[in-house]
Design an enzyme around this catalytic site. Structure first.
Site, PDB file in Angstrom:
ATOM      1  N   CYS A 145       0.842  -1.191   0.000  1.00 31.89           N
ATOM      2  CA  CYS A 145       0.000   0.000   0.000  1.00 31.89           C
ATOM      3  C   CYS A 145       0.875   1.237   0.000  1.00 31.89           C
ATOM      4  CB  CYS A 145      -0.935   0.022   1.207  1.00 31.89           C
ATOM      5  SG  CYS A 145      -1.958   1.498   1.297  1.00 31.89           S
ATOM      6  N   GLU A 192      -4.891  -8.515  -1.669  1.00 35.41           N
ATOM      7  CA  GLU A 192      -4.847  -8.512  -0.196  1.00 35.41           C
ATOM      8  C   GLU A 192      -4.024  -7.328   0.277  1.00 35.41           C
ATOM      9  OE1 GLU A 192      -2.776  -9.421   3.646  1.00 35.41           O
ATOM     10  OE2 GLU A 192      -1.928  -9.168   1.630  1.00 35.41           O
ATOM     11  N   ARG A 236      -5.080 -10.869  13.311  1.00 36.26           N
ATOM     12  CA  ARG A 236      -4.450 -10.283  12.119  1.00 36.26           C
ATOM     13  C   ARG A 236      -5.547  -9.944  11.108  1.00 36.26           C
ATOM     14  NH1 ARG A 236       0.920 -10.681  10.694  1.00 36.26           N
ATOM     15  NH2 ARG A 236       1.458 -10.101   8.558  1.00 36.26           N
ATOM     16  N   ARG A 238      -6.968  -8.294   7.789  1.00 37.57           N
ATOM     17  CA  ARG A 238      -6.518  -7.898   6.460  1.00 37.57           C
ATOM     18  C   ARG A 238      -7.734  -7.750   5.554  1.00 37.57           C
ATOM     19  NH1 ARG A 238      -2.720  -6.986   9.015  1.00 37.57           N
ATOM     20  NH2 ARG A 238      -0.522  -7.435   8.598  1.00 37.57           N
TER      21      ARG A 238
END
Length: 427
Positions: A145, A192, A236, A238
């Site tokens: 990103c 992802e 986690r 995502r």
């Protein structure tokens, strides 16, 4: 440490191998394998490494089978160490192209996914011509990103200009995903990224991504934040973005997310003598003679003192910064790429008389859902970075499961329509 029941692994193996082939690999007779499969006798947990190795080495198709026997073809962009790939290979996919720029990650990737003669593994995708990417059914990409520069470009302009993504995402790695989708038109894609992609630049970054995928490229797009703790003992979150070239009935409601996932104790090295001896690890992480984790993973006195003082300082200031102590019944914090520095986000409790320790790289692999057949050919520092940057593999495997029926339907419809068109040309 069990990430899949032995019977589940046996069933996966039976989708690719005969009972005789499995019996030969695990050193048992065919009648025993038949009894396991029928549930007449339990499939022993000690066979997990052998079954995982069989699945890993099969290339996701039977030995001697042609590459065309695969159910679908996919490419793996920003591949890291192949966590997304492994999830899709588990459902019969054939990887035909990989891009990963980091030399250390490439070393781990090559060790675990030997490239065939028809498979290219290139470095940086930025300078690679999209037309040279092989044809594929599914595009996979855990793209980094980077900040999106959209200043001066209004939503109206982005929507109204052909190939407008070149204006709104040029200079970002998402642009390279978009240009390959535009050139190759795969039936589907999976992207992802970190959860914060949704809120980056007050949501404008994600708006550009959706505009590009839906309005510029014409794909049906679905997205959802999934927490890996459903499958491994790690919190986690995502974001997963999936898209299809045609209209589908895809629904995130089809995900099978166990309400209660495993706990940390399931992935820690076993000190009761049952820790498997992995020939690719030997005693690198765990001393099988003394039945304990190698001492180097226990924090030094100075580092432990520093972390305690740092936590106390921030508690006094009303901040939440500090180390994260983890116990066998814990779900850990998110493993980060900086874990090699001090291990502070996940410290394994070793009792009052011992200082806590870091997870070993093998435990990190398990925490990300990788099987014990996964080789770790790099240094501990690089391994920590790689697993901290990776995906929770079982999440990818589950998303692949619900995506693929829709991919196959799209491909079947297009094949049928193509056949009808070909017939009309000769009628």
């Amino acid at each position: 440490m069990t990430l899949a029941a032995p019977l589940d692994l046996l069933r996966q193996a039976r989708a690719r191998f005969t009972q005789r082939e499995i019996a030969a690999h695990v050193g048992k007779d065919i009648k025993t394998v038949r009894r396991w499969e029928k549930g007449e006798t339990p499939c022993p947990s000690m066979l997990e490494p052998a079954l995982r190795d069989l699945l890993h080495s099969s290339g996701r198709t039977k030995a001697g089978s042609a590459p065309g026997d695969a159910q679908f073809r996919f490419i793996d962009l920003f591949a890291g160490i192949g966590g997304i790939r492994m999830g899709f290979e588990a459902h019969g996919g054939d990887c035909v192209f990989t891009s990963e720029w980091n030399d250390f990650s490439t070393k781990t990737y090559r060790e675990n996914y030997p490239a065939g003669s028809d498979h290219a593994l290139i470095g940086d995708i930025v300078s690679f011509p999209a037309e040279d990417v092989p044809s594929h059914d599914v595009l996979l990409g855990g793209f980094p990103c980077q900040p999106f520069s959209i200043a001066g470009v209004s939503k109206k302009n982005a929507l109204g200009r052909p190939h407008g993504f070149e204006c709104t995402t040029q200079g970002t790695l998402f642009f390279d995903v978009a240009r390959i989708i535009a050139a190759k038109r795969p039936a589907a894609f999976l992207l992802e990224n970190v959860k914060n992609l949704l809120s980056h630049d007050k949501g404008r970054t994600f708006d550009v991504i959706l505009q590009t995928l839906r309005d510029e490229l014409g794909y049906e797009v679905h997205y959802r934040v999934v927490d890996g703790q459903h499958f491994t003992p790690q919190h986690r979150e995502r974001i997963i973005i999936v898209g299809f070239r045609g209209k589908t009935s895809f629904s995130w409601d089809d995900l099978r997310l166990p309400e209660s996932g495993p706990r940390l104790g399931s992935i820690l090295h076993r000190t009761d003598g049952s820790e498997p001896v992995l020939p690719w690890d030997h005693d690198r992480f765990f001393d099988h003679t003394s039945k304990r984790v190698q001492p180097k993973y226990t924090l030094t006195p100075n580092l432990w003192t520093y972390l305690q003082n740092y936590a106390a300082k921030h508690r006094a200031a009303g901040n939440g910064f500090g180390f994260g102590m983890a116990y066998p019944d814990s779900v850990t914090r998110t493993l980060s790429a900086r874990y090699h520095k001090d291990g502070s986000e996940i410290l394994v409790y070793q009792g009052e008389q011992l200082r806590p320790r870091r997870l070993t790289p093998r435990e990190c692999a398990r925490l990300m859902g990788f099987p014990d057949t996964f080789r770790i050919p790099v240094s501990d520092t690089q391994a920590y970075r790689q697993f901290g940057n990776s995906v929770v593999m079982p999440v990818m495997r589950e998303v692949a499961r619900i995506m693929l029926p829709h991919v196959q339907t799209l491909l079947a419809v297009e094949t049928h329509n193509g056949s009808k068109q070909a017939l009309s040309l000769y009628s």
